[in-house]
Enzyme design. Structure first.
Site, mmCIF file in Angstrom:
data_model
loop_
_atom_site.group_PDB
_atom_site.id
_atom_site.type_symbol
_atom_site.label_atom_id
_atom_site.label_comp_id
_atom_site.label_asym_id
_atom_site.label_seq_id
_atom_site.Cartn_x
_atom_site.Cartn_y
_atom_site.Cartn_z
ATOM 1 N N THR A 45 42.660 24.761 -15.764
ATOM 2 C CA THR A 45 43.085 24.697 -14.370
ATOM 3 C C THR A 45 44.495 25.246 -14.194
ATOM 4 O OG1 THR A 45 41.688 22.738 -14.105
ATOM 5 C CG2 THR A 45 43.306 23.168 -12.380
ATOM 6 N N ALA A 46 45.425 24.874 -15.071
ATOM 7 C CA ALA A 46 46.809 25.344 -14.963
ATOM 8 C C ALA A 46 47.023 26.685 -15.652
ATOM 9 C CB ALA A 46 47.760 24.304 -15.557
ATOM 10 N N GLU A 66 42.302 31.208 -24.880
ATOM 11 C CA GLU A 66 41.280 30.273 -24.415
ATOM 12 C C GLU A 66 40.265 30.024 -25.526
ATOM 13 O OE1 GLU A 66 38.579 27.869 -23.046
ATOM 14 O OE2 GLU A 66 40.489 28.181 -22.011
ATOM 15 N N ASN A 123 33.927 20.479 -12.531
ATOM 16 C CA ASN A 123 34.152 19.257 -11.759
ATOM 17 C C ASN A 123 33.311 19.260 -10.481
ATOM 18 O OD1 ASN A 123 35.491 20.950 -9.957
ATOM 19 N ND2 ASN A 123 37.529 20.238 -10.489
ATOM 20 N N MET A 126 35.839 18.435 -5.467
ATOM 21 C CA MET A 126 36.376 17.647 -4.359
ATOM 22 C C MET A 126 37.868 17.934 -4.206
ATOM 23 S SD MET A 126 34.248 14.166 -5.282
ATOM 24 C CE MET A 126 34.729 13.144 -3.892
ATOM 25 N N HIS A 556 39.308 12.242 -15.041
ATOM 26 C CA HIS A 556 40.683 12.506 -14.619
ATOM 27 C C HIS A 556 41.738 11.964 -15.579
ATOM 28 C CE1 HIS A 556 39.187 12.620 -10.132
ATOM 29 N NE2 HIS A 556 38.884 13.721 -10.795
ATOM 30 N N ALA A 601 42.736 17.902 -9.768
ATOM 31 C CA ALA A 601 42.780 19.362 -9.875
ATOM 32 C C ALA A 601 43.855 19.963 -8.983
ATOM 33 C CB ALA A 601 41.411 19.963 -9.542
#
Length: 625
Positions: A45-46, A66, A123, A126, A556, A601
């Site tokens: 994500t980052a 990665e 995920n 949301m 999370h 996220a």
């Protein structure tokens, strides 16, 4: 449909590199390894944000490492409802916690994305960012106002493009982002049961919230945007107009970004250690070592400026400890040479625990066919696929977490003293208007993260999530082998206050389930022991036992390399620099000083945007000298 097909069947971009020899040198090779200004460890994500933003400066040579493949090359990451089908597969880290002593000694499943995009590729999409008070608390902890809501909130609008929907005219689009790479909006399919849940919440006194992600705060009910005691809402989502998932990879690693000559992205590269050197009293990062597999050759690359760890709340502390940075006594026990004693590494682990309630859907219209159990459901899935392809709607366009309500466990409207005379000690919220409970819905029930789907039953599920747990745990090495999963112990429910708050949320769900209009959708005559239509008859003690039996992760985990003063067990400072090590930063959910009272996220994306600006400002300052 053509646009949707191009989004779904992306394939692996030819710019991605799979041969490690094209970016580094084998360990032991006499030649000097390749050198990069910035080496980013983890394309989650980052990591994707940082790779895109730092490579905007053509003078900076950036390498992104990665461990998995391209997330957007997998169709199951693109179709909103399909993400859980990736669990227990080769593109997800299949992790399990240590036995949870306060949750019947069970090990809990923790899937983590092993692909570009990381957990933003697997995920529930949301898009709910947390409460303003969460970030004010961050600023107070680290004593840096740039992390407080009034300043940090601009990074949420920087990463997003809000796509307005005429069905939601009360959303103030003027305060939403307009030019960011991450498209968000109310694009998901929502079941009638979830819509009735929203109406029921409002009848209970939870006000409707047009938008969870503004200065007005989180509390209320609504759809969750795929992406003042309480508020409710249909969820805003990380989806675009074609009802396709938006991950950090699809948003940030575009064709134009990947075409930059100063950016390299290597796949199948698991970082095994960070190289450091000590000159006098100064320890500095010099590069990293990585490999494709446990038995494969090791490669090394050098960092001219910095290494940025963005491997997530599980793997970032693991990599630090494998590199000799962490609690000295633990490292010695694992026979890892101590480079720098930093006790906070791997500590303060916190996660959002969730407990599910299972109901029979009276109207038999839940999308049970999304995981077909026979020829009839397979035919229905095929029909839904056609509907999704041609109309961009239907069951495949649900993000699963369809609607949500955010509230406080001390809200006297929801939890009157006449029914709840005991005061729960130690308020864990970030501010007086910040929530500590989330109640959300899914269009069908499931157990074990989708392994068990109540075959043959049409179901509906409501879930209670504790947003600000007091229970904290640790990440520790199991061995010095970088390919062995670390020991994860979130210590769920060890704080009695956590159980008390979840119990209140559970009892609220049971009340709502018997109130109209939601009750009209549920078959309360059903006596199936697998379902919960009789749960309201149980005592608090019996419900507490159910909580300990059912508690699971909401995916999370945070705070294992937390941003805090060194004297308070901090690992990084306000610029996300690792204490005691030059040229090393961390940027992912592990740096959260406290877990947000929302989904993680968005705060991770915003943190990466903030760090990119911090680094650019530092470089600009250097050039002035």
């Amino acid at each position: 449909m053509g646009l949707l097909l191009r989004h779904l069947f992306v394939g692996t971009n030819e710019k991605y590199i799979t041969d490690p020899a094209k970016v580094g040198r084998r360990v032991g090779d006499a030649q000097e390894p390749e050198e990069y200004d910035f080496i980013i460890v983890g394309g989650g994500t980052a990591g994707c944000v940082l790779a895109a933003r730092l490579s905007e400066d053509p003078s900076l040579k950036v390498l992104l490492l990665e461990s998995g493949i391209s997330g957007k090359s997998l169709i199951l990451t693109r179709i909103p409802v399909a993400y859980s089908l990736l669990f227990h597969g080769k593109h997800v880290y299949d992790l399990y916690t240590e036995p949870q002593t306060s949750a019947q000694g069970k090990k809990k499943y923790w899937p983590r994305g092993k692909m570009l995009g990381g957990c933003s590729s697997i995920n529930a999409q949301m898009a709910q960012y947390g409460a303003p008070g969460d970030f004010d608390q961050w600023g107070d902890i680290i004593k840096d106002d740039s992390w407080s809501w009034k300043n940090f909130s601009r990074y949420f609008t920087k990463f997003e493009t809000f796509v307005a929907d005429p069905e939601y005219p009360d959303v103030n689009s003027a305060v939403r982002g307009k030019t960011g790479p991450v498209r968000v909006g109310y694009h998901s399919t929502v079941s009638q049961s979830s819509k009735d849940f929203i109406k029921t919440c409002m009848k209970f006194g939870i006000p409707y919230s047009a938008d969870f992600n503004t200065t007005n705060g989180t509390r209320g009910v609504n759809r969750v945007r795929l992406n003042p005691f309480s508020q409710c809402l249909n969820d805003m989502t990380y989806m675009d107009e074609t009802r396709t998932r938006v991950s950090s990879e699809s948003a940030y690693l575009t064709d134009d970004v990947l075409a930059r000559p100063n950016l390299k992205v290597l796949l199948h590269a698991s970082v095994t250690k960070i190289y450091t050197e000590k000159v006098g009293e100064v320890v500095r990062t010099t590069g990293v070592e990585f490999a494709k597999s446990r038995g494969g050759p090791r490669y090394r690359v050098r960092s001219k400026r910095e290494v940025i760890l963005a491997a997530g709340a599980v793997h970032s502390p693991q990599i630090l400890m494998l590199s000799g940075i962490g609690p000295a006594e633990h490292l010695k026990k694992m026979k890892v040479p101590v480079v720098h004693d930093l006790p906070g590494v791997g500590s303060h682990l916190v996660d959002h625990p969730v407990v599910d309630v299972y109901y029979k859907n009276k109207f038999n219209d839940s999308p049970t066919f999304i995981k077909p159990s026979g020829p009839i459901s397979a035919i229905k899935l095929f029909g839904s696929g056609i509907e999704y392809l041609f109309k961009q709607r239907g069951a495949l366009a649900t993000n699963f977490g369809e609607s949500a309500a955010f509230c406080r466990s001390d809200d006297p409207t929801l939890f009157p003293k006449s029914e709840y005379p005991e005061v729960i000690q130690q308020d864990s919220t970030s501010a007086s208007d910040s929530p500590d409970l989330e109640i959300f819905t899914t269009p069908l029930a499931y157990k074990d993260h989708g392994v068990y789907m109540f075959s043959g039953l049409h179901t509906f599920s409501v879930h209670v999530c504790l947003l600000r747990p007091l229970s904290t745990g640790t990440i520790r090495l199991k061995s010095a082998d970088p390919f062995e999963n670390p020991l994860m112990d979130p210590r769920y429910l060890t704080a009695p206050e956590d159980v008390a708050r979840i119990l209140r949320g559970l009892k609220l769900i049971l009340k709502m389930g018997r109130a109209e209009p939601l009750s009209i959708r549920l078959d309360h005559t059903n006596k199936n022991p697998l379902l919960d239509h009789q749960l309201h008859l149980k005592t608090d003690k019996e419900l507490e036992a159910i909580i300990r039996e059912r508690v699971e992760t909401l995916y999370h985990p945070t705070s294992t390399c937390r941003m805090a003063p060194l004297a308070e067990d901090g690992v990084v400072d306000s610029h996300l620099r690792v204490y005691g090590i030059k040229g090393l930063r961390v940027c992912d959910a592990s740096i959260f000083p406290k877990i947000v009272s929302g989904h993680t996220a968005g705060a991770t994306l915003a943190s990466a945007e903030h760090l990119a600006d911090i680094i650019k400002a530092e470089i600009k300052g250097e050039k002035r000298l």
